[in-house]
Design a protein around this motif. Sequence first.
Motif, short mmCIF file in Angstrom:
data_model
loop_
_atom_site.label_atom_id
_atom_site.label_comp_id
_atom_site.label_asym_id
_atom_site.label_seq_id
_atom_site.Cartn_x
_atom_site.Cartn_y
_atom_site.Cartn_z
N PRO A 272 0.86 -1.36 -0.29
CA PRO A 272 0.05 -0.01 -0.08
C PRO A 272 1.29 1.03 -0.18
CG PRO A 272 -0.44 -1.60 1.73
CD PRO A 272 0.83 -2.21 1.23
N MET A 273 2.50 1.26 -0.08
CA MET A 273 2.99 2.49 0.31
C MET A 273 3.36 3.05 -1.26
SD MET A 273 5.27 0.98 2.97
CE MET A 273 4.24 0.17 5.38
N PRO A 274 3.18 4.52 -0.88
CA PRO A 274 4.05 4.59 -2.13
C PRO A 274 5.42 4.83 -2.86
CG PRO A 274 4.24 6.87 -0.81
CD PRO A 274 3.76 5.56 0.25
N LYS A 275 5.63 3.82 -3.77
CA LYS A 275 7.20 3.07 -4.12
C LYS A 275 8.08 4.31 -3.93
CE LYS A 275 5.20 -1.11 -3.83
NZ LYS A 275 3.95 -0.41 -3.23
N ASP A 276 8.38 5.82 -4.57
CA ASP A 276 8.91 6.43 -4.78
C ASP A 276 9.86 7.17 -3.79
OD1 ASP A 276 6.01 7.74 -4.32
OD2 ASP A 276 7.16 8.83 -5.74
N GLU A 277 8.80 7.11 -2.50
CA GLU A 277 9.15 7.58 -1.39
C GLU A 277 10.25 6.02 -0.08
OE1 GLU A 277 6.90 10.79 0.94
OE2 GLU A 277 5.40 10.39 -0.46
N LEU A 278 9.12 5.66 -0.93
CA LEU A 278 9.74 3.79 0.34
C LEU A 278 11.12 3.19 -0.23
CD1 LEU A 278 8.52 0.79 1.62
CD2 LEU A 278 7.70 0.17 -0.40
N PRO B 271 14.14 4.58 -1.11
CA PRO B 271 15.08 5.36 -0.19
C PRO B 271 14.96 4.41 0.58
CG PRO B 271 13.64 6.63 -2.22
CD PRO B 271 12.88 5.43 -1.79
N ILE B 272 14.39 4.74 1.54
CA ILE B 272 14.20 4.42 2.84
C ILE B 272 13.97 3.38 3.45
CG2 ILE B 272 12.52 4.19 4.99
CD1 ILE B 272 10.32 6.77 3.57
N LEU B 273 14.13 2.11 2.24
CA LEU B 273 14.39 0.81 2.33
C LEU B 273 15.63 1.35 2.61
CD1 LEU B 273 11.50 -1.10 1.09
CD2 LEU B 273 11.74 -0.72 3.45
N LYS B 274 16.17 1.32 1.51
CA LYS B 274 18.11 1.61 0.85
C LYS B 274 18.45 1.75 1.76
CE LYS B 274 21.07 2.51 -2.53
NZ LYS B 274 21.47 3.77 -3.43
#
Length: 306
Positions: free
Chosen positions: A57-63, A65-68
């Motif tokens: 459900p999360m916005p991939k463009d923001e997600l 970089p955070i996961l990285k």
Amino acid sequence: MKLPRRNFISGTAALGIGAAYGWPSAPVHAQTSIGDIRIDVVSDGSLTLPGGFIFDPMPKDELLPILKRYGQSPETLTPPCNVTMMRHGDRVVLFDVGSGPDFSPNSGILLESLEALGVAPDAVTDVVFTHAHPDHLWGLLDDFDDPLFPDAQYMIGKTEWDYWMNPNTVDDIGDARASFAVGAKRRLEMIEDQMTFFNDGDEIMSGVAARATFGHTPGHMALEVRQGNEAVMILGDCIGNDHIAFAKPEWNSGSDQDPETAAATRLTLMDQLLQEKTRVIGFHLTGNGMGYIEKDADGYRFVADA
């Protein structure tokens, strides 16, 4: 006759055998004391889940970089399963019981972890459930489908009990979680006569109070263990991972049954735990699950105990 796995793998000598068969290799644990209360965090192994279970459900463009930044793969999740044990006076209390052998191949080692601390199943006096998902409840039964902790009394939030015991839940929960509903109801029915219910704010035993943290499941509860000014919050899954749940607690997570309520719960709880500097124990948080919450530039972060 096939021997139960808990008898086949016995004691620390068996850990090497378990590793040879691909089972989790160590009953890692952390320890702390709150007054005369002793708390151990013991391992039930780990899970392997598709990243989409949380991230869809999360916005991939923001997600991404955070996961990285956290070194977290977007494709695969491998969260630890940390079970909390409390010893106080003559009580030996487990908060959740892990998944047993039937949910995930890398989990179900709770008995080996307890054995490493010299705790036998019949020594457990109380079991408190944060919620009734498989990795927290399915370890209730032994290999013969009998309750694994024969002398224990059981406790669960009344809202959580009512949800899983409702015969309509299996139809309403959705196909992906229908087996959760079937498994929960079957197991809870087996201990119904030993079950006590509690509600938000109840002191369920000396030094332990219930905190409603609804959303991950309809009746999810956290438990605060306190003596004087010292406290620790046993989170269950209301803060369910050490990366995106902290960086973006306001985002909906695919792992939550009511994502909007769960996000509101996380935000409120994060702020309280930060302000009060309360130590936390998370079932799926990194390491042994014990640590603190700190403010980060964009959200929060989990700082595991050294």
